[in-house]
Enzyme design. Structure first.
Site, PDB file in Angstrom:
ATOM      1  N   ASP A 187      -0.753  -5.441   9.578  1.00  0.00           N
ATOM      2  CA  ASP A 187      -1.718  -4.455   9.130  1.00  0.00           C
ATOM      3  C   ASP A 187      -2.983  -5.227   8.752  1.00  0.00           C
ATOM      4  O   ASP A 187      -2.992  -5.976   7.777  1.00  0.00           O
ATOM      5  CB  ASP A 187      -1.155  -3.690   7.923  1.00  0.00           C
ATOM      6  CG  ASP A 187      -2.104  -2.612   7.439  1.00  0.00           C
ATOM      7  OD1 ASP A 187      -3.225  -2.496   7.973  1.00  0.00           O
ATOM      8  OD2 ASP A 187      -1.713  -1.872   6.511  1.00  0.00           O
ATOM      9  N   LYS A 200     -13.266  -0.838   5.990  1.00  0.00           N
ATOM     10  CA  LYS A 200     -13.856  -1.715   4.966  1.00  0.00           C
ATOM     11  C   LYS A 200     -14.873  -2.668   5.584  1.00  0.00           C
ATOM     12  O   LYS A 200     -15.987  -2.789   5.087  1.00  0.00           O
ATOM     13  CB  LYS A 200     -12.778  -2.552   4.270  1.00  0.00           C
ATOM     14  CG  LYS A 200     -11.470  -1.840   4.030  1.00  0.00           C
ATOM     15  CD  LYS A 200     -11.491  -0.951   2.833  1.00  0.00           C
ATOM     16  CE  LYS A 200     -10.405   0.100   2.976  1.00  0.00           C
ATOM     17  NZ  LYS A 200      -9.788   0.514   1.773  1.00  0.00           N
ATOM     18  N   TRP A 246       0.849  -1.188   0.000  1.00  0.00           N
ATOM     19  CA  TRP A 246       0.000   0.000   0.000  1.00  0.00           C
ATOM     20  C   TRP A 246       0.892   1.248   0.000  1.00  0.00           C
ATOM     21  O   TRP A 246       1.824   1.327   0.804  1.00  0.00           O
ATOM     22  CB  TRP A 246      -0.905  -0.036   1.239  1.00  0.00           C
ATOM     23  CG  TRP A 246      -1.869   1.083   1.371  1.00  0.00           C
ATOM     24  CD1 TRP A 246      -2.666   1.602   0.396  1.00  0.00           C
ATOM     25  CD2 TRP A 246      -2.157   1.826   2.567  1.00  0.00           C
ATOM     26  NE1 TRP A 246      -3.447   2.615   0.921  1.00  0.00           N
ATOM     27  CE2 TRP A 246      -3.149   2.770   2.245  1.00  0.00           C
ATOM     28  CE3 TRP A 246      -1.671   1.777   3.881  1.00  0.00           C
ATOM     29  CZ2 TRP A 246      -3.676   3.662   3.180  1.00  0.00           C
ATOM     30  CZ3 TRP A 246      -2.196   2.646   4.813  1.00  0.00           C
ATOM     31  CH2 TRP A 246      -3.179   3.584   4.463  1.00  0.00           C
TER      32      TRP A 246
HETATM   33  N1  PMP Z   1      -3.596  -0.722   5.244  1.00  0.00           N
HETATM   34  C1  PMP Z   1      -3.959  -1.131   4.044  1.00  0.00           C
HETATM   35  C2  PMP Z   1      -3.218  -2.257   3.408  1.00  0.00           C
HETATM   36  C3  PMP Z   1      -5.023  -0.516   3.383  1.00  0.00           C
HETATM   37  O1  PMP Z   1      -5.364  -0.947   2.169  1.00  0.00           O
HETATM   38  C4  PMP Z   1      -5.708   0.530   4.017  1.00  0.00           C
HETATM   39  C5  PMP Z   1      -6.872   1.191   3.347  1.00  0.00           C
HETATM   40  N2  PMP Z   1      -6.684   1.554   2.047  1.00  0.00           N
HETATM   41  C6  PMP Z   1      -5.287   0.917   5.288  1.00  0.00           C
HETATM   42  C7  PMP Z   1      -4.236   0.257   5.877  1.00  0.00           C
HETATM   43  C8  PMP Z   1      -5.879   1.970   6.139  1.00  0.00           C
HETATM   44  O2  PMP Z   1      -7.009   2.589   5.792  1.00  0.00           O
HETATM   45  P1  PMP Z   1      -7.798   3.449   6.847  1.00  0.00           P
HETATM   46  O3  PMP Z   1      -6.831   4.407   7.459  1.00  0.00           O
HETATM   47  O4  PMP Z   1      -8.835   4.119   6.031  1.00  0.00           O
HETATM   48  O5  PMP Z   1      -8.347   2.495   7.845  1.00  0.00           O
END
Ligand code: PMP
Length: 401
Positions: free
Chosen positions: A214, A250, A133
């Site tokens: 993560d 998500k 990411w």
């Molecule tokens: N880690 C990964 C791999 C992700 O794809 C995302 C969302 N795109 C996130 C962390 C964190 O997203 P958020 O801060 O919106 O929870």
């Protein structure tokens, strides 16, 4: 003359910038497959029924006030979040060896964890998968860690470069931090098998490498919350230490509520409580304390058996719709006789397909077909519907022939 006239224009964010470009396109057939946000079959954002219900309950409860939460957030939310990722019967939780703090979604949880590590851990190097990411290297660098990569994806097989991964982690310095996607690796959709996870675990523990998970897609990958947490639970079951950043963006559709948690699993309850005291010193000057609304929604859903069950059903429906989009896109390409092996579309896991299309092909599809995606060829399957699959298949077919 402005005192800021020397400020140069920064480039758009590589992922969120896709939406900026999409919004400017007047074409009626335009399609945004850039950002990872779930859409219904009608192409609309989705608020889960169980979330609406929880919000209604919160609104009706006149005893609720808008006071500040503690620095570490909503206690009930933290407890339930740890239970969700580590399992209801987790010995680490029972032994009080886990500290969980509420943070600003997955991103904020990664940042708080990384800032703590930069201050208190003996090894400042974090290994992240290649690719990963796009926000990971920036979060960790700005936290004061030094970022290195380990091989992960093999373009030739469109699968895992397992040998490369083992070699790179095998030659990492003892104690180094390793960022692992708990499931549904972004952007590749390629996850290790359970046997491979077990080999990774053994190698990492033998070298005292520190796992930083993560977990942005628990339940979203397979449709099952426990199945998607297996990688994490393997590393906790061996009694060792690890970090986990959780996001509810998500799996509960709470993107803009910014609700997430950082858990640190420690060897003893005493260490865990001292770690928590230091996490508070990271959080207080960063955002003081986290927001109350999203965490209250999550706690309301997680603590009630019926609402929890309702959530798992809605979650599975989202995961299943994505899986069905994979099949439909694969079938559409086969029906067109599009050259190449597209089986990775149905093999990959989670929200994204790493198509293998290069940046010229992506630019062609945007220019000629008004289809928007990141230049690495990643498409969000959640942004597709039965109605838009043919248009995408036409575009891919034209791009590769
Ligand atoms: N880690 C990964 C791999 C992700 O794809 C995302 C969302 N795109 C996130 C962390 C964190 O997203 P958020 O801060 O919106 O929870």
């Amino acid at each position: 003359e402005s005192v800021f006239s020397h400020v140069v224009r920064a480039p758009e964010d590589p992922i969120l910038g896709v939406t900026v470009a999409y919004n400017k396109d007047p074409s009626p057939v335009k399609l945004n497959l850039g950002v990872g946000a779930y859409r219904t079959e009608e192409g609309k954002p989705l608020v889960l029924n169980v979330v609406r219900k929880a919000e209604q309950m919160l609104v009706n409860d006149r005893s609720r006030v808008k006071e500040y939460l503690p620095i570490v957030g909503l206690a009930e939310f933290n407890k339930l979040s740890a239970k969700l990722i580590f399992g209801a019967d987790s010995p680490a939780i029972r032994e009080n060896r886990v500290t969980t703090v509420q943070c600003l979604s997955g991103t904020g949880s990664l940042r708080v964890g990384a800032e703590f590590l930069a201050r208190h851990y003996h090894q400042r190097t974090i290994y992240i998968p290649q690719p990963t990411w796009g926000n990971h290297p920036k979060i960790f660098t700005l936290s004061g860690l030094s970022v290195k990569t380990y091989r992960y994806y093999d373009p030739a097989t469109r699968g895992l470069n397992f040998r490369g991964l083992l070699e790179d982690l095998g030659s990492a310095p003892s104690g180094a931090i390793v960022l692992l996607h708990a499931c549904a690796h972004n952007p590749t959709g390629v996850d290790p098998t359970l046997q491979q996870w077990e080999q990774i675990r053994r190698l990492m523990r033998s070298k005292a490498l520190l796992p930083f998970f993560d977990s942005a897609y628990q339940g979203f990958a397979s449709g099952n919350l426990d199945a998607d947490a297996q990688s994490v639970r393997m590393f906790v079951a061996d009694g060792g230490e690890c970090f986990v950043a959780q996001s509810y963006a998500k799996n509960m559709g709470l993107y803009g509520e910014r609700v997430g948690a950082l858990s640190v699993v420690c060897k003893t309850a005493d260490v865990a409580s001292r770690v928590e005291s230091q996490l508070k010193l990271v959080i207080r000057p960063m955002f003081s304390n986290p927001p109350i609304h999203g965490a209250s929604i999550v706690a309301t859903v997680l603590k009630d058996r019926n609402m929890y069950n309702e959530w798992t059903i809605e979650l599975k429906a989202m995961a299943d719709r994505i899986i069905s989009m994979r099949q439909q896109l694969f079938d559409a390409l086969r029906a067109r006789g599009t050259p190449g092996d597209w089986s990775h579309i149905i093999k990959q896991i989670g929200m994204f397909t790493f198509t293998g299309l290069n940046s010229e092909q992506v630019a062609f599809m945007t220019r000629e077909y008004h289809i928007y995606m990141t230049s690495d060829g990643r498409i969000s399957m959640a942004g597709l519907s039965s109605k838009t699959v043919p248009h995408l298949a036409d575009a891919i077919h034209a791009a590769v022939t």
